[in-house]
Design a protein around this motif. Structure first.
Motif, PDB file in Angstrom:
ATOM      1  N   MET A  18       0.830  -1.212   0.000  1.00 23.17           N
ATOM      2  CA  MET A  18       0.000   0.000   0.000  1.00 23.17           C
ATOM      3  C   MET A  18       0.860   1.256   0.000  1.00 23.17           C
ATOM      4  N   THR A  19       1.984   1.191   0.722  1.00 25.69           N
ATOM      5  CA  THR A  19       2.889   2.341   0.752  1.00 25.69           C
ATOM      6  C   THR A  19       3.482   2.582  -0.626  1.00 25.69           C
ATOM      7  N   VAL A  20       3.909   1.498  -1.274  1.00 31.98           N
ATOM      8  CA  VAL A  20       4.453   1.624  -2.622  1.00 31.98           C
ATOM      9  C   VAL A  20       3.410   2.229  -3.558  1.00 31.98           C
ATOM     10  N   LEU A  21       2.155   1.785  -3.443  1.00 28.98           N
ATOM     11  CA  LEU A  21       1.098   2.304  -4.302  1.00 28.98           C
ATOM     12  C   LEU A  21       0.856   3.786  -4.049  1.00 28.98           C
ATOM     13  N   ALA A  22       0.859   4.182  -2.769  1.00 32.25           N
ATOM     14  CA  ALA A  22       0.616   5.590  -2.430  1.00 32.25           C
ATOM     15  C   ALA A  22       1.698   6.483  -3.025  1.00 32.25           C
ATOM     16  N   VAL A  23       2.965   6.083  -2.847  1.00 28.91           N
ATOM     17  CA  VAL A  23       4.070   6.881  -3.385  1.00 28.91           C
ATOM     18  C   VAL A  23       4.044   6.843  -4.911  1.00 28.91           C
ATOM     19  N   MET A  24       3.757   5.670  -5.468  1.00 32.92           N
ATOM     20  CA  MET A  24       3.739   5.519  -6.922  1.00 32.92           C
ATOM     21  C   MET A  24       2.704   6.440  -7.558  1.00 32.92           C
ATOM     22  N   LEU A  25       1.504   6.548  -6.954  1.00 31.48           N
ATOM     23  CA  LEU A  25       0.466   7.417  -7.518  1.00 31.48           C
ATOM     24  C   LEU A  25       0.911   8.870  -7.524  1.00 31.48           C
ATOM     25  N   GLY A  26       1.522   9.305  -6.415  1.00 29.57           N
ATOM     26  CA  GLY A  26       2.015  10.681  -6.354  1.00 29.57           C
ATOM     27  C   GLY A  26       3.096  10.944  -7.375  1.00 29.57           C
ATOM     28  N   VAL A  27       4.057  10.030  -7.486  1.00 29.35           N
ATOM     29  CA  VAL A  27       5.150  10.186  -8.457  1.00 29.35           C
ATOM     30  C   VAL A  27       4.600  10.146  -9.885  1.00 29.35           C
ATOM     31  N   ALA A  28       3.632   9.258 -10.129  1.00 25.49           N
ATOM     32  CA  ALA A  28       3.034   9.166 -11.469  1.00 25.49           C
ATOM     33  C   ALA A  28       2.363  10.481 -11.841  1.00 25.49           C
ATOM     34  N   PHE A  29       1.716  11.117 -10.859  1.00 28.33           N
ATOM     35  CA  PHE A  29       1.060  12.396 -11.115  1.00 28.33           C
ATOM     36  C   PHE A  29       2.103  13.464 -11.449  1.00 28.33           C
ATOM     37  N   VAL A  30       3.204  13.492 -10.683  1.00 28.68           N
ATOM     38  CA  VAL A  30       4.262  14.479 -10.935  1.00 28.68           C
ATOM     39  C   VAL A  30       4.876  14.269 -12.314  1.00 28.68           C
ATOM     40  N   SER A  31       5.319  13.040 -12.582  1.00 23.80           N
ATOM     41  CA  SER A  31       5.989  12.776 -13.857  1.00 23.80           C
ATOM     42  C   SER A  31       5.013  12.897 -15.024  1.00 23.80           C
ATOM     43  N   GLY A  32       3.751  12.473 -14.838  1.00 21.60           N
ATOM     44  CA  GLY A  32       2.761  12.607 -15.896  1.00 21.60           C
ATOM     45  C   GLY A  32       2.494  14.063 -16.242  1.00 21.60           C
ATOM     46  N   SER A  33       2.428  14.932 -15.202  1.00 19.24           N
ATOM     47  CA  SER A  33       2.229  16.363 -15.433  1.00 19.24           C
ATOM     48  C   SER A  33       3.386  16.938 -16.237  1.00 19.24           C
ATOM     49  N   LEU A  34       4.608  16.569 -15.874  1.00 20.84           N
ATOM     50  CA  LEU A  34       5.784  17.092 -16.561  1.00 20.84           C
ATOM     51  C   LEU A  34       5.856  16.579 -17.999  1.00 20.84           C
ATOM     52  N   ALA A 366      11.149  12.619 -10.677  1.00 19.95           N
ATOM     53  CA  ALA A 366      10.375  11.459 -10.234  1.00 19.95           C
ATOM     54  C   ALA A 366      11.148  10.648  -9.201  1.00 19.95           C
ATOM     55  N   LEU A 367      12.425  10.378  -9.487  1.00 20.55           N
ATOM     56  CA  LEU A 367      13.243   9.596  -8.554  1.00 20.55           C
ATOM     57  C   LEU A 367      13.453  10.344  -7.242  1.00 20.55           C
ATOM     58  N   ALA A 368      13.752  11.642  -7.361  1.00 20.95           N
ATOM     59  CA  ALA A 368      14.013  12.425  -6.147  1.00 20.95           C
ATOM     60  C   ALA A 368      12.770  12.515  -5.272  1.00 20.95           C
ATOM     61  N   VAL A 369      11.622  12.793  -5.906  1.00 18.28           N
ATOM     62  CA  VAL A 369      10.384  12.936  -5.145  1.00 18.28           C
ATOM     63  C   VAL A 369      10.024  11.627  -4.456  1.00 18.28           C
ATOM     64  N   GLY A 370      10.027  10.525  -5.214  1.00 16.71           N
ATOM     65  CA  GLY A 370       9.639   9.238  -4.635  1.00 16.71           C
ATOM     66  C   GLY A 370      10.519   8.820  -3.483  1.00 16.71           C
ATOM     67  N   ILE A 371      11.830   8.927  -3.674  1.00 14.84           N
ATOM     68  CA  ILE A 371      12.759   8.454  -2.636  1.00 14.84           C
ATOM     69  C   ILE A 371      12.782   9.402  -1.436  1.00 14.84           C
ATOM     70  N   LEU A 372      12.876  10.706  -1.695  1.00 20.09           N
ATOM     71  CA  LEU A 372      12.973  11.660  -0.586  1.00 20.09           C
ATOM     72  C   LEU A 372      11.705  11.701   0.259  1.00 20.09           C
ATOM     73  N   ILE A 373      10.533  11.685  -0.385  1.00 22.85           N
ATOM     74  CA  ILE A 373       9.282  11.717   0.376  1.00 22.85           C
ATOM     75  C   ILE A 373       9.185  10.494   1.285  1.00 22.85           C
ATOM     76  N   THR A 374       9.527   9.324   0.754  1.00 18.47           N
ATOM     77  CA  THR A 374       9.445   8.094   1.549  1.00 18.47           C
ATOM     78  C   THR A 374      10.415   8.133   2.711  1.00 18.47           C
ATOM     79  N   MET A 375      11.649   8.558   2.464  1.00 11.32           N
ATOM     80  CA  MET A 375      12.653   8.575   3.529  1.00 11.32           C
ATOM     81  C   MET A 375      12.325   9.621   4.594  1.00 11.32           C
ATOM     82  N   LEU A 376      11.814  10.779   4.169  1.00  8.41           N
ATOM     83  CA  LEU A 376      11.442  11.804   5.143  1.00  8.41           C
ATOM     84  C   LEU A 376      10.301  11.328   6.030  1.00  8.41           C
ATOM     85  N   ALA A 377       9.316  10.648   5.428  1.00  9.98           N
ATOM     86  CA  ALA A 377       8.176  10.168   6.199  1.00  9.98           C
ATOM     87  C   ALA A 377       8.576   9.050   7.149  1.00  9.98           C
ATOM     88  N   ALA A 378       9.600   8.269   6.784  1.00  8.60           N
ATOM     89  CA  ALA A 378      10.025   7.141   7.626  1.00  8.60           C
ATOM     90  C   ALA A 378      11.050   7.554   8.685  1.00  8.60           C
TER      91      ALA A 378
END
Length: 842
Positions: A18-34, A366-378
């Motif tokens: 579920m965590t992977v899915l949550a981060v993936m959706l956010g990253v997909a939105f960022v990269s899709g917008s760009l 995409a890589l920076a957002v996905g990894i940094l958001i997850t590490m900051l939250a953890a």
């Protein structure tokens, strides 16, 4: 520690999904917008660059600033300027350009395009390098035109067909002489382009014998800079300005990038919201995972692992999870970008052709957002786990929060909440844009404060649901107790849903209130039955007003005609009206003096009167565009609005000073009122013109409502991403909760609670948590909607707060549905637990 961290990741694959899915959706939105905005921007820039392929230097008129009593003017680009441009040594050819709005009707009589992308221009001579012919021949005279190939394809028109079109009012019925292709960005984006021969275009667009621009092509071997220098020396100084084709392409590219920037920022804001909501899920997941491994971490500490190593092991897990989510999110984002482009084409907003653009910046983001958001939250759960003493951790699986930490949290939350409310309230007292930044700051502070206080709020609010839950017996009682057992976890889960509903509710309240205020403005200011205007908002030909005045059944008309003037050494626009009947067609409240327009008597809106320090009886001198001056008297001061404002003067007074009159709109009153027969009569009087809109006050309100509805639906769609992430959070929380309470559920089954009761308990817990988040979100949304309305009310006098109770009830129902759906899998899992194995589980 590294190997241990990786082992833990693979040991909890299902829990981290579920965590992977949550981060993936956010990253997909960022990269899709760009990807989408970069692709659209690149395609538009390439198309625009092709449009300047035949221009080495463009010659344009230079605006002459207003001075003293003289109105600002734009010099004319005459045939003499064109001839001078063609004679410079480095020029191979010079081409005069003229164009403007041109509405073409399809075979059903409806306007092709949206009114803002239906253009017309001139075809140069017998051959124009800008527009290669694919069929037919060059147009000659007013009876022939060319149309672009896209319009021909979509409308079914072919060479020899007769079309209905309009430039500024009167209907024309020319024959299609030919079809051409073009790289024009407007056409590529779904618009239309009609071409006339040059004399006809000059006449129709109100520029007889003159041009909007002169495009000069350089001889082989002559650079753009050299040609520009020659033109600067040959043409009148100060009256024209020259720009190279490269500069034009660069400016156009910057304009396209700027227009894309707003769209990109808007999409990224919603991506940020989804990621922000996702941080709650990530923090929740790692908090629960760390809690389940408390003894394991304590044992690691006992055998020599430092606090830093324990925290690092948790961060390594987060890095692995974030990396997987970022890579999959990037791949999904590329697909989203392609899907958005296809959706635009399917909706009729055709994009220019071009490849899908995936830049290194998109990949890095995409890589920076996905990894940094997850590490900051953890990081916080990992740090909290490392601080637990080994002996205490070994003796207790769950370490309760200390009283001191709860007091600090609640005090901090109260400070943030109080500061946020104070800043928002202060912003509501400011004027317009001055209050936007403070209100945004206050909103952020308030949301943070409520999030921090959510554990404290959860107990009384969930307790309020106790009487309802008692109806469900033991399952309901257990559900309430489970929901408040871990307030922090409940708070984090509810907050994810709260954020999305806060934004949705706030925007809905604002849109409903704005729509009501616009309805009031239209009904309060206009008594006319119909408002007649051009489809693209351009000015009407005076012929339209004359035809309406003499149309059968029409009792009163008044065109609104703008003319620039100089008053007190500043440019002011006078609005010409039919003074004798204007009072019958409008309902403007008079604040001072009398509502009288005629001769030298004028009326002025309150804002203009305040700027000039005028009142009823004041006089002023207006210098018209033709150089004549006239002394005018303020007969009355009225309450203006966004529809009607400014200095109103009688058309009979204004007409002698306007050489080429045109009307913004025409107000019409008919004997039959607002009836289908009256509208049809007006339409027939105007020749069933595709370029002209005939609207009632209700039509105007509905047109604006459609814009609001479209924007709201787009925002709902974008915010749906945040709601989906919130649903994943509820599922994740319940799944973890079921896992933690396996032994307890086994005991309940053993003492008589059947599987149906277990399912009901989990579902009710999910429902309570979701409704808790829904109530907070709707409450905050109403507050923000009210505050934003108070800020907008300074610019919109008719603004009033409207609470859309039906939609808010729907949002609360949506929160309940989210809770029920999110509980399906965890409830089924809990009900299927083997009671004996569950009782033996630690």
């Amino acid at each position: 520690m590294f190997r241990t961290a990786l082992r833990n990741v693979f040991a909890h694959k299902a829990r981290l999904l579920m965590t992977v899915l949550a981060v993936m959706l956010g990253v997909a939105f960022v990269s899709g917008s760009l990807v989408f905005t970069n692709t659209l921007s690149d395609a538009l820039q390439n198309s625009s660059a092709k449009g300047f392929a035949h221009v080495d230097v463009a010659v344009r008129a230079s605006y002459q600033d207003a001075e003293g009593d003289k109105v600002g003017t734009v010099p004319e680009l005459t045939q003499a300027v064109l001839d001078d441009s063609a004679r410079v040594p480095g020029a191979e050819s010079a081409l005069g350009v003229v164009g403007g709005f041109t509405a073409i009707a399809d075979r059903d009589g409806k306007l092709i395009g949206d009114g803002f992308s239906t253009l017309g221009g001139n075809y140069w001579g017998t051959e124009d390098p800008r527009y290669p012919l694919v069929a037919g021949k060059a147009p000659r005279g007013e009876g022939e035109i060319l149309i672009d190939s896209r319009t021909a394809e979509h409308s079914g028109y072919t060479v020899g067909d007769t079309v209905r079109l309009s430039v500024n009012g009167p209907v024309l019925t020319p024959r299609i002489a030919g079809v051409f292709t073009t790289d024009d960005g407007t056409v590529a984006a779904g618009g239309s382009l009609a071409l006339f021969d040059t004399p006809t275009a000059q006449k129709l667009f109100g520029k007889p014998g003159t041009f909007d621009e002169i495009d000069v092509k350089a001889k082989p071997g002559v650079s753009e800079a050299a040609l520009k220098k020659q033109l600067d020396e040959a043409l009148p100084k100060g009256l024209v300005e020259t720009t190279t084709g490269g500069e034009l392409a660069s400016v156009q590219a910057e304009m396209i990038a700027a227009s894309m920037s707003g769209m990109k920022q808007g999409l990224l804001v919603f991506a940020g919201i989804a990621l922000f909501v996702g941080t709650f899920i990530i923090a929740n997941t790692f908090t629960m995972l760390v809690a389940q491994r408390t003894k394991e971490l304590a044992l690691m500490r006992a055998v020599g692992a430092s606090r830093r190593q324990v925290t690092r092991s948790v961060l390594i897990e987060a890095f692995a999870v974030g990396a997987v989510a970022a890579v999959t999110g990037l791949a999904a984002g590329v697909g989203i970008g392609a899907l958005l482009r296809s959706l635009m084409n399917a909706m009729g907003a055709t994009m220019p052709d071009g490849p899908l653009v995936v830049t290194w910046q998109t990949v890095a983001a995409a890589l920076a957002v996905g990894i940094l958001i997850t590490m900051l939250a953890a990081w916080l759960p990992g740090r909290r786990a490392a601080k637990i003493p080994p002996v205490a951790a070994m003796s207790s699986v769950h370490a309760a929060a200390t009283a001191k930490s709860l007091v600090v949290r609640n005090v901090l939350g109260a400070l943030f909440t109080g500061a946020g409310i104070a800043v928002v309230l202060a912003a509501t007292t400011m004027d317009g844009s001055d209050g936007q930044a403070p209100m945004a700051l206050g909103a952020v502070l308030l949301i943070i404060g409520v999030f921090i206080l959510t554990p404290l709020l959860s107990r009384p609010l969930i307790a309020a649901a106790g009487p309802v839950l008692r109806v469900f017996g033991v399952a309901g009682k257990l559900a309430r107790q489970n929901a408040v057992r871990n307030p922090r976890r409940t708070a984090a889960t509810a907050s994810a849903l709260m954020i999305g509903l806060t934004l949705i509710t706030g925007m809905t309240v604002m849109a409903s209130s704005l729509q009501t205020s616009i309805d009031k403005m239209a009904s309060a200011a206009i008594k006319a039955d119909y408002v007649v205007s051009m489809a693209n908002g351009n000015d009407l030909s005076p012929d339209v007003g004359e035809k309406l005045r003499t149309a059968e059944g029409v009792t009163a008309t008044s065109p609104l005609r703008n003319a620039a003037s100089r008053i007190d050494e500043r440019t002011e626009y006078l609005t010409g009206v039919n003074g004798s009947v204007f009072g019958e067609l409008t309902d403007l409240a008079v604040a001072d003096g009398a509502f009288r327009i005629g001769g030298t008597d004028v009326i002025v809106d309150e804002d203009t009167a305040k700027e000039h320090d005028w009142r009823a009886g004041s006089s002023f001198t207006a210098a018209y565009g033709d150089g004549e001056k006239q002394r005018l008297t303020v007969a009355g001061v009225y309450e203006g609005n966004d529809m009607l404002r400014g200095i109103m003067v009688d058309n009979a007074t204004l007409a002698p000073h306007v050489s080429e009159p045109s009307d913004m709109l025409v107000l019409v009153k008919t004997a039959a009122g607002t009836s289908d027969a009256a509208r049809d009569g007006l339409r027939e009087a105007l020749g069933t013109n595709p370029a002209i809109k005939i609207q009632t006050k209700k039509d105007i309100s509905e047109e604006i409502a459609q814009i609001f509805t479209l924007l709201l639906n787009m925002l709902y769609g974008l915010l749906a991403m945040a709601v989906i992430v919130a649903v994943l959070g509820v599922i994740n929380t319940l799944a973890m909760s079921v896992f933690e309470r396996s032994q307890e559920i086994g005991m309940l089954r053993a003492v008589g609670l059947d599987r149906r009761g277990v399912k009901r308990m989990v579902r009710l817990e999910s429902l309570v948590i979701s409704l808790f988040g829904g109530v907070l979100g709707i409450g905050l949304g109403v507050f923000f909607g009210w505050a934003a309305g108070e800020l907008m009310g300074t610019a919109i006098p008719t603004y009033e707060l409207v609470l859309p109770w039906d939609r808010m009830a729907l949002f609360l129902l949506l929160a309940a549905v989210v809770g029920i759906l999110a509980a399906l899998w965890p409830a089924r899992r809990a009900a299927r637990l083997n009671m004996l194995e569950a009782i033996k589980a630690e």
